[in-house]
Design a protein around this motif. Structure first.
Motif, mmCIF file in Angstrom:
data_model
loop_
_atom_site.group_PDB
_atom_site.id
_atom_site.type_symbol
_atom_site.label_atom_id
_atom_site.label_comp_id
_atom_site.label_asym_id
_atom_site.label_seq_id
_atom_site.Cartn_x
_atom_site.Cartn_y
_atom_site.Cartn_z
ATOM 1 N N VAL A 114 0.753 -0.927 0.376
ATOM 2 C CA VAL A 114 -0.707 0.212 0.375
ATOM 3 C C VAL A 114 0.586 1.095 -0.135
ATOM 4 C CG1 VAL A 114 -1.740 1.028 1.450
ATOM 5 C CG2 VAL A 114 -1.796 -0.852 1.470
ATOM 6 N N GLU A 115 0.897 2.492 -0.772
ATOM 7 C CA GLU A 115 1.811 2.847 -1.248
ATOM 8 C C GLU A 115 0.447 4.447 -1.788
ATOM 9 O OE1 GLU A 115 5.709 5.024 -3.044
ATOM 10 O OE2 GLU A 115 5.497 3.165 -2.798
ATOM 11 N N GLY A 116 0.134 5.289 -0.807
ATOM 12 C CA GLY A 116 -0.963 6.604 -0.805
ATOM 13 C C GLY A 116 -1.974 5.787 -1.776
ATOM 14 N N SER A 117 -2.271 6.203 -2.533
ATOM 15 C CA SER A 117 -3.430 5.679 -2.986
ATOM 16 C C SER A 117 -3.728 4.111 -4.200
ATOM 17 C CB SER A 117 -4.319 7.063 -3.714
ATOM 18 O OG SER A 117 -3.685 7.158 -4.857
ATOM 19 N N ILE A 118 -2.833 3.353 -4.446
ATOM 20 C CA ILE A 118 -1.712 2.540 -5.288
ATOM 21 C C ILE A 118 -1.758 1.018 -3.889
ATOM 22 C CG2 ILE A 118 -0.601 2.035 -6.804
ATOM 23 C CD1 ILE A 118 -1.649 4.354 -7.523
ATOM 24 N N ILE A 119 -2.283 0.402 -4.456
ATOM 25 C CA ILE A 119 -1.803 -0.603 -3.925
ATOM 26 C C ILE A 119 -1.784 -1.778 -4.956
ATOM 27 C CG2 ILE A 119 -3.696 -0.267 -1.662
ATOM 28 C CD1 ILE A 119 -5.859 -2.047 -3.416
ATOM 29 N N GLU A 120 -1.139 -2.893 -4.049
ATOM 30 C CA GLU A 120 -0.804 -4.346 -4.748
ATOM 31 C C GLU A 120 -0.939 -5.067 -4.530
ATOM 32 O OE1 GLU A 120 3.823 -3.590 -5.799
ATOM 33 O OE2 GLU A 120 3.179 -1.231 -6.688
ATOM 34 N N LEU A 121 -1.774 -6.629 -5.508
ATOM 35 C CA LEU A 121 -1.409 -7.855 -4.772
ATOM 36 C C LEU A 121 -1.387 -8.259 -6.213
ATOM 37 C CD1 LEU A 121 -5.094 -5.715 -5.245
ATOM 38 C CD2 LEU A 121 -5.770 -7.928 -4.140
ATOM 39 N N SER A 122 -1.247 -9.113 -5.500
ATOM 40 C CA SER A 122 -0.944 -10.406 -6.518
ATOM 41 C C SER A 122 -1.487 -11.832 -5.885
ATOM 42 C CB SER A 122 0.954 -11.601 -6.402
ATOM 43 O OG SER A 122 0.962 -11.415 -4.720
ATOM 44 N N LEU A 168 -6.045 6.458 3.932
ATOM 45 C CA LEU A 168 -5.995 6.815 4.836
ATOM 46 C C LEU A 168 -6.647 5.555 5.633
ATOM 47 C CD1 LEU A 168 -3.956 8.188 6.269
ATOM 48 C CD2 LEU A 168 -6.080 9.377 7.485
ATOM 49 N N GLY A 169 -5.403 4.824 6.524
ATOM 50 C CA GLY A 169 -6.253 3.507 7.057
ATOM 51 C C GLY A 169 -5.636 2.428 6.780
ATOM 52 N N ILE A 170 -5.553 2.536 5.213
ATOM 53 C CA ILE A 170 -5.281 0.786 4.350
ATOM 54 C C ILE A 170 -4.693 0.147 5.343
ATOM 55 C CG2 ILE A 170 -5.218 0.410 2.446
ATOM 56 C CD1 ILE A 170 -7.297 1.909 1.312
ATOM 57 N N SER A 171 -4.372 -0.856 5.283
ATOM 58 C CA SER A 171 -2.721 -1.500 5.391
ATOM 59 C C SER A 171 -2.764 -2.793 4.648
ATOM 60 C CB SER A 171 -2.778 -1.840 6.573
ATOM 61 O OG SER A 171 -3.924 -3.075 7.286
ATOM 62 N N THR A 172 -2.175 -3.689 5.069
ATOM 63 C CA THR A 172 -2.289 -4.776 4.029
ATOM 64 C C THR A 172 -3.012 -5.776 4.361
ATOM 65 O OG1 THR A 172 -0.031 -5.963 4.875
ATOM 66 C CG2 THR A 172 0.286 -4.505 3.023
ATOM 67 N N LYS A 173 -3.583 -5.998 5.683
ATOM 68 C CA LYS A 173 -3.961 -7.060 6.311
ATOM 69 C C LYS A 173 -5.157 -6.268 6.327
ATOM 70 C CE LYS A 173 -0.054 -8.850 7.408
ATOM 71 N NZ LYS A 173 1.110 -9.531 9.274
#
Length: 341
Positions: free
Chosen positions: A11-19, A62-67
């Protein structure tokens, strides 16, 4: 079958990555929600690399995390419901009503990315739109189906000019009932947006205007989608309802700066002044949606307004715009300082 993914890679700013994804498409809409469903956002796939995807979030991240978030891919592009009921309405940057009116209910949903116009099917623009401003009507005539930008500078009266064009613009009297205006405000302050709304109401033209407003304190990602929403509404009214539509966008510089910020977040190689190398194609995708199609009565005419940083006409945004559009209207700081409007 829809799948829900519970673990993000980054999670970086408004960009998220998934695999470890399956059957994900470029530009696909993504629904993002918290583990307890107390918070929901939408996003869009902007990059795919094998089984990995990069998602751009439209909203406060704001408040988004990987989990703590759930991600669900909707298997469809970003669409808007369309009907003639949009006339006289005010929407936010994602096409949601903000005028205390009801939602738009329709069987017609259109992709905000639009449909490319076959160059062979384009009609040559000939009939003009009367703006009631002598310097434009007499010297830089606005032709139906054309794209004619206004280059301005900080402090110059481009908002006053845009509001005047909306109040006064008309086509031939017999087709006046078939004329509509779509206004897109990109990254504007609340007082600027209220100025436009009050100007349209006082002139009695609100019923033929559709407004899409992205405020300066709204998430910057919305600035990338609001011009597409406006052009989608214009294409619907023009090519489905046979109306002549004038689209006014202010300010395209905010769009370009949002594009630069997203590009930086994606770690793309920057071009001139830090703008992405695809700035030209992004602007062209917007501007080239204006036009007339053979066999259809309607038309889309575009007036993008952009402020030139430091009055520099060689800045990447006005410079590239000049290559795509048919001439430009440039506001003069010297004339404005002399009291000439």
């Amino acid at each position: 079958m829809k799948k829900e993914y519970l673990l993000l890679d980054k999670v970086e700013g408004s960009i998220i990555e998934l695999s470890n994804l399956h059957d994900v498409s470029f530009d696909e809409v993504v629904k993002i929600s918290s583990a307890d469903n107390s918070r929901q956002m939408i996003g869009q796939v902007i990059k795919i690399d094998d089984d990995k995807a990069t998602v751009q979030v439209f909203g406060e991240s704001l408040g988004i995390s990987t989990k703590n978030m759930k991600v669900e891919f909707e298997a469809k592009p970003f669409t808007l419901p369309m009907s003639k009921e949009i006339l006289g309405r005010v929407f936010d940057g994602l096409g949601r009503p903000i005028d205390k009116g009801t939602d738009i209910y329709s069987d017609t949903f259109l992709n905000v990315n639009g449909r490319p116009i076959n160059p062979v099917a384009r009609l040559y623009p000939r009939n003009f739109i009367q703006t009631g401003i002598s310097s434009i009507d007499g010297l830089m005539t606005l032709i139906r189906g054309q794209k004619l930008p206004i280059f301005s500078g900080s402090g110059l009266p481009h908002n006053k000019l845009a509001a005047q064009i909306v109040r006064q613009a008309k086509i031939s009297s017999k087709g006046q009932d078939n004329f509509a205006i779509v206004f897109a405000a990109i990254g504007v302050k609340h007082d600027e947006a209220n100025y436009f709304i009050e100007q349209f109401k006082s002139a009695g033209v609100s019923e033929k205007v559709v407004m899409y407003i992205n405020y300066a304190d709204d998430p910057i990602m919305e600035r990338l989608i609001v011009p597409k929403c406006a052009l989608t509404a214009a294409e619907y009214l023009a090519f489905e309802k046979n109306m002549h539509v004038l689209v006014i966008m202010s300010d395209l510089t905010s769009y370009g700066e949002a594009l630069r910020e997203v590009s930086s977040s994606r770690e793309e190689v920057p071009s001139r002044k830090g703008y992405p190398g695809h700035l030209y194609s992004d602007l062209a995708m917007l501007y080239e949606r204006a036009g007339m199609i053979r066999g259809l009565e309607g038309s889309v005419t575009l007036i993008p307004i952009l402020t030139m940083p430091n009055d520099d006409i060689t800045h990447p945004i006005p410079d590239l715009t000049g290559y795509i559009t048919e001439g430009q209207i440039v506001l003069s700081r010297e004339l404005n300082a002399s009291g000439v409007y």
